[in-house]
Design an enzyme around this catalytic site. Structure first.
Site, PDB file in Angstrom:
ATOM      1  N   HIS A 193      23.198   1.227  12.241  1.00 59.24           N
ATOM      2  CA  HIS A 193      24.463   1.833  12.655  1.00 59.24           C
ATOM      3  C   HIS A 193      24.883   1.240  13.991  1.00 59.24           C
ATOM      4  O   HIS A 193      24.044   0.865  14.809  1.00 59.24           O
ATOM      5  CB  HIS A 193      24.310   3.349  12.772  1.00 59.24           C
ATOM      6  CG  HIS A 193      23.899   3.987  11.484  1.00 59.24           C
ATOM      7  ND1 HIS A 193      24.798   4.301  10.497  1.00 59.24           N
ATOM      8  CD2 HIS A 193      22.683   4.334  11.002  1.00 59.24           C
ATOM      9  CE1 HIS A 193      24.163   4.831   9.470  1.00 59.24           C
ATOM     10  NE2 HIS A 193      22.864   4.862   9.754  1.00 59.24           N
ATOM     11  N   GLY A 215      -0.735  -1.585   9.294  1.00 62.45           N
ATOM     12  CA  GLY A 215      -0.269  -0.230   9.037  1.00 62.45           C
ATOM     13  C   GLY A 215       0.788   0.253  10.006  1.00 62.45           C
ATOM     14  O   GLY A 215       0.794  -0.089  11.176  1.00 62.45           O
ATOM     15  N   ASN A 234       0.822  -1.196   0.000  1.00 61.46           N
ATOM     16  CA  ASN A 234       0.000   0.000   0.000  1.00 61.46           C
ATOM     17  C   ASN A 234       0.870   1.265   0.000  1.00 61.46           C
ATOM     18  O   ASN A 234       2.094   1.193  -0.034  1.00 61.46           O
ATOM     19  CB  ASN A 234      -0.948  -0.030   1.207  1.00 61.46           C
ATOM     20  CG  ASN A 234      -2.295   0.592   0.898  1.00 61.46           C
ATOM     21  OD1 ASN A 234      -2.373   1.687   0.357  1.00 61.46           O
ATOM     22  ND2 ASN A 234      -3.356  -0.115   1.239  1.00 61.46           N
TER      23      ASN A 234
END
Length: 118
Positions: A38, A65, A8
């Site tokens: 990192h 989502g 999406n």
């Protein structure tokens, strides 16, 4: 990328390393797949060092989502990742997982199918 993959809007795939999606994967809006990281050590980090680890999403996975999938994670087939989760560890197959950090809540069972067929 497998067959029948739906990603999406607003998805970010930071592909410094390989990102693999199986078949029948559904990715909701605003998700991120980040292969780069990192060092925690400030000296190494300030030397501009980074690492990259692959991400693997198995077949039949649904990602809710605003989920973030971090470097080196594998999400097992047939699993569901709840919205807003930050996935920092591997997720086994056939489970519902959610949270920050994302963790297994329970196995997905036949009763999850039955509730939609009434």
């Amino acid at each position: 990328m497998g067959d029948n993959v739906f990603i999406n809007t607003g998805c970010v795939i930071l592909d410094e390393a390989k990102v693999t999606f199986g078949s029948n994967v559904f990715v909701a809006p605003q998700c991120g797949f980040y292969t780069a990281g990192h060092p925690l050590d400030v000296t190494l980090r300030n030397d501009l060092l980074q690492y990259s680890l692959p991400i693997v999403v198995g077949d039949n996975v649904w990602i809710g989502g605003m989920v973030c999938v971090m470097p080196g994670v594998t999400i097992g087939k047939d699993s569901v990742i709840g919205g807003g989760s930050v996935v920092i560890n591997d997720i086994p197959e056939g489970v519902l997982a959610a949270g920050n950090p994302c963790r297994v809540i329970r196995k997905i069972t036949p009763s999850d199918r039955d509730r939609y067929l009434r």
